[in-house]
Design an enzyme around this catalytic site. Structure first.
Site, PDB file in Angstrom:
ATOM      1  CG  ASP A 152      -2.265   0.583   1.003  1.00 41.34           C
ATOM      2  OD1 ASP A 152      -2.300   1.791   0.733  1.00 41.34           O
ATOM      3  OD2 ASP A 152      -3.275  -0.122   1.090  1.00 41.34           O
ATOM      4  CG  HIS A 222      -5.174   3.728   0.334  1.00 37.86           C
ATOM      5  ND1 HIS A 222      -4.716   2.434   0.291  1.00 37.86           N
ATOM      6  CD2 HIS A 222      -6.368   3.717  -0.316  1.00 37.86           C
ATOM      7  CE1 HIS A 222      -5.591   1.673  -0.356  1.00 37.86           C
ATOM      8  NE2 HIS A 222      -6.611   2.437  -0.732  1.00 37.86           N
ATOM      9  CB  SER A 560      -9.006   0.418  -0.681  1.00 37.33           C
ATOM     10  OG  SER A 560      -8.236   0.444  -1.838  1.00 37.33           O
TER      11      SER A 560
END
Length: 771
Positions: A152, A222, A560
């Site tokens: 990620d 994220h 996600s």
């Protein structure tokens, strides 16, 4: 002076010769050259690993003319489990290398995207049925000492979700590092036990990165969000501007976590490059992770040209479970990505928590929207309301203005009013920023028809409420019905136990699987809308440049976010059953899933239609049942190799891929007979017999089959009863599918097979399309 005609001809010829014979500059691009698996033992010395790299230099040098040129071209040498390298090459050289018998594939170092909708269009576990007494959390000791990693944007190590308070020593099997040589403020601990970054593939496309790229620190948010969703520690008093206040915890809150940073600021829309992703997989397998959570993807492609499919196979071969996001390209059909049989592919659905923000119109109609905006309107009164279409700037189209894009609004028309904008194209939070810049006091964000009922709570910079398509139509109709439209937006609150829940997110990518249509994808769905988890403090909650706010937790949506929910559950199952194979864990999750919402009605889409397995796979995850599935459909590495045979790869390629002795079955298996927890027949002609094998992982018992026939299809099971006397015992059965008549619809139809002993219900979706 005027030249004579022959001289003109000569000059013209010379000039054209110069143009025609000008030397061309070959364009170089970055490629991945993939050889398969390494045959060497896993624990090589540094000297031996360097020799592997030297072998890669020699191989490439034989094409480029010298060892030194090859050394300058290669920027990754994959030396541990994955055999290959990444290099900058001319297209002609890449094509020649691809023809070499030792090479399985050569593919471009293209970019992939993170599967979040936080910017673009299109705490959760405790409010999704995850915490009854004797829950999987308690029995699995909260995932204690399982190692969960993500590929990620890295981690924000200062987050309380990564605190190691109360943790013992790092597990002895861990071989990873904390790659912080250029970021002295980045610290790992007994919770966040490792972090690495991979940016050479990014640099090969974007150019040399500056020093801010030499760190695993999450500057985006994220990576921290997904990693803490999978394995974040307990944090009391977590909220987003006071909304959703409670104790944050990941799916496996006592797991150890590691971050592999492979995603960077977008280059032409791409954030995560193939060469970096493959490098991270290679190292993560070596480091000793148990679960890999991969919330990124791209357009589906053949498996040997797909770094996530390749890396996932090598990980699964070593017993690592790989969980991937399905993508955010819904609600269109055939959009699902990460479709390999050895991956767990996750769609996104809602949970039973909302942040309602009510709108009152001047005609006293009340509409329910959602928001996480921390600011309220200055006075409790009705404010002038204007459609963005009526507030368009000069030389701007109505369509562009209605979307509230930058530069499309006239401040003189907007100032002091609530602005009604339409969802689509630009970021939802950017629409709010444009409204604020134009002088609006608030914003109503209305869904377009595609997004239907899917409304998302965003931390807008002004008072705002996001409403569904139906209510949005009412707002625009009201504006057009009166000369002085007015409205009021009430500040949001937190509401639990909302119904119906779950329903599918409109953005969640859907089947059928375009690479292997006989294998249903996605496999499962999990909460992926307005999920609260840890965040970076290097960015504001909207990730927009204008946003100077900083918060430790944020609400984000996307597959996600659903992917790490499953990763966390996998961590719990790994703790409970350390010897279960990745396929057994997948089966336990799939066959115990639910297809009904909390109204005991079929799960719906965001447009209020009945969802199908192309949206949710086997259903919405039910983790407490997954720890006691009764029976499972198991698969070994050779079964996955049989898939490659069925797709036309030859035995030599496959043996190189796996580095195990292997022969393709003769005849090749039908993919419909892969022992998968779902049954998919994309071209049923007449009748077909499908075989499956069940393994007992529970107490002895007798299971009976129950069928729900797809429309126009007759399904029968033989035998109809299976008796299991001990753990590990396996029994096979046949499923016969037959089209009832020649007029059977040629669209996909859906049914199910359930094996039940009265306590366990082992459920498999049946997906059929008549030829």
């Amino acid at each position: 002076m005027r030249l004579p005609t022959p001289a003109l001809y000569l000059l013209s010829f010379l000039l054209s010769s110069l143009v025609l014979h000008r030397p061309t500059i070959a364009v170089k691009k970055s490629y991945v050259v993939y050889f398969g698996a390494h045959s060497h033992p896993p624990n090589l010395s540094e000297l031996e690993l360097n020799q592997v790299t030297e072998n890669h230099y020699e191989f490439l040098g034989s094409f480029l003319g010298s060892h030194e040129v090859a050394k300058d071209s290669i920027f990754y040498s994959y030396t541990r489990h994955i055999n290959g390298f990444a290099a900058t090459l001319e297209e002609e050289d890449a094509a020649q290398i691809a023809k070499h018998p030792k090479v399985i594939s050569v593919f471009l170092n293209k970019g992939r995207k993170l599967h979040t909708t936080r910017s673009w269009d299109f705490l959760g576990l405790e409010h999704s049925g995850f915490t009854p007494p004797n829950s999987i959390w308690e029995k699995a000791r909260y995932g204690e000492d399982t190692i969960i990693a993500n590929l990620d944007t890295g981690a924000w190590p200062e987050s309380k979700s990564f605190s190691d308070e109360g943790y013992g020593p790092i597990p002895s099997k861990w071989k990873g590092i904390c790659q912080n040589e250029t970021d002295s403020e980045f610290h790992c601990n007994r919770k966040l036990i490792g972090a690495r970054y991979f940016n050479k593939g990014f640099a090969a496309v974007a150019g040399p990165p500056n020093s801010s790229f030499q760190t695993p620190r999450d500057a985006d948010g994220h990576g921290s969000h997904t990693l803490s969703t999978a394995g974040g520690n307990f944090v009391t008093g977590a909220s987003v501007f006071g909304f959703g206040n409670g104790t944050a915890k990941g799916g496996s809150p006592k797991a150890r976590v590691a971050a592999y940073k492979v995603c960077w600021p977008p280059v032409n829309g791409s954030e995560c490059f193939e060469a970096d992703v493959l490098a991270a997989f290679d190292v993560a397998i070596h480091d000793g992770v148990d679960v890999l959570s991969v919330s990124l993807g791209g357009d589906p492609t053949t498996f040997f040209n797909d770094s996530v499919a390749i890396g996932s196979f090598h990980a699964v071969k070593h017993g690592i479970v790989v969980v991937c996001s399905a993508g955010n390209s819904g609600p269109a059909d055939a959009t699902v990505s990460n479709v390999a049989a050895w991956q767990i592919t996750v769609g996104a659905s809602t949970m039973d928590r909302e942040f309602p923000s009510y709108i009152t119109l001047g005609n006293w109609k009340h509409l329910k929207g959602q928001s996480l905006s921390p600011v309220a309107l200055p006075r409790k009164k009705l404010y002038p309301l204007i459609s963005a279409a009526d507030a368009k700037a000069a030389n701007t189209s109505v369509q562009e203005a209605l979307l509230c894009k930058a530069g499309t609004l006239d401040p003189e028309k907007v100032k002091g009013k609530i602005l009604a904008c339409l969802r689509g194209d630009n970021a939802r939070v950017d629409k709010g920023e444009q409204a604020l810049l134009a002088g609006a006091v608030g914003m109503i964000l209305a869904n377009n028809e595609v997004n239907g009922n899917e409304i998302i709570s965003d931390p807008h910079v002004l008072p705002a409420s996001h409403i569904n398509f139906t209510d949005g139509s009412l707002v625009f109709a009201y504006i057009n019905s009166t000369k002085s439209p007015r409205a009021y937006i009430k500040r949001a609150t937190t509401k639990l136990g909302t119904k119906p829940a779950p329903f599918m997110a409109a953005f969640s990518s859907k089947g059928p699987n375009t690479i292997t249509p006989d294998i249903l994808k996605p496999d499962i769905t999990a909460p992926g809308v307005s999920v609260i988890a840890a965040y970076t403090e290097a960015q504001g909650p909207t990730n927009q440049e204008f946003d100077r706010r900083r918060i430790p937790f944020n609400s984000v949506s996307g597959t996600s976010m659903s992917c790490p929910h499953i990763s966390g559950i996998v961590g719990l199952l790994k703790t409970l059953y350390p010897h279960w194979s990745p396929a057994t864990i997948k089966s336990a999750i799939m066959t115990t899933a639910k297809t009904q919402d909390n109204n005991r009605e079929p799960v719906l889409t965001a447009s209020n239609s009945k969802a199908t397995p192309f949206s949710y796979g086997a259903g919405h995850v039910n983790p407490n049942s997954a720890m006691d599935p009764g029976l499972v459909y198991d698969l070994a590495v050779d079964d996955y190799l049989n898939v490659l045979c069925a797709l036309g790869y030859n035995a030599t390629q496959i043996e190189t891929f796996s580095q195990e002795p292997y022969k393709c079955p003769n005849p090749a298996i039908s993919l419909t007979n892969l022992n998968y927890p779902s049954i998919t027949v994309p071209k049923l002609s007449g009748s077909l017999v499908v075989t499956r094998t069940l393994k007992n992982v529970g107490e002895p018992g007798t299971y009976k089959a129950r069928i729900t026939n797809p429309d126009g299809i007759l399904v029968s099971v033989k035998p109809q009863s299976l008796e299991f006397k001990k753990v590990g015992e396996e029994k096979s059965f046949n499923v016969t599918l037959k089209a009832k008549d020649a007029k059977t619809a040629t669209n996909y139809v859906f049914g199910k097979l359930i094996w039940s002993d009265g306590k366990h219900n082992v459920r498999s979706p049946i997906v059929v399309k008549a030829a």
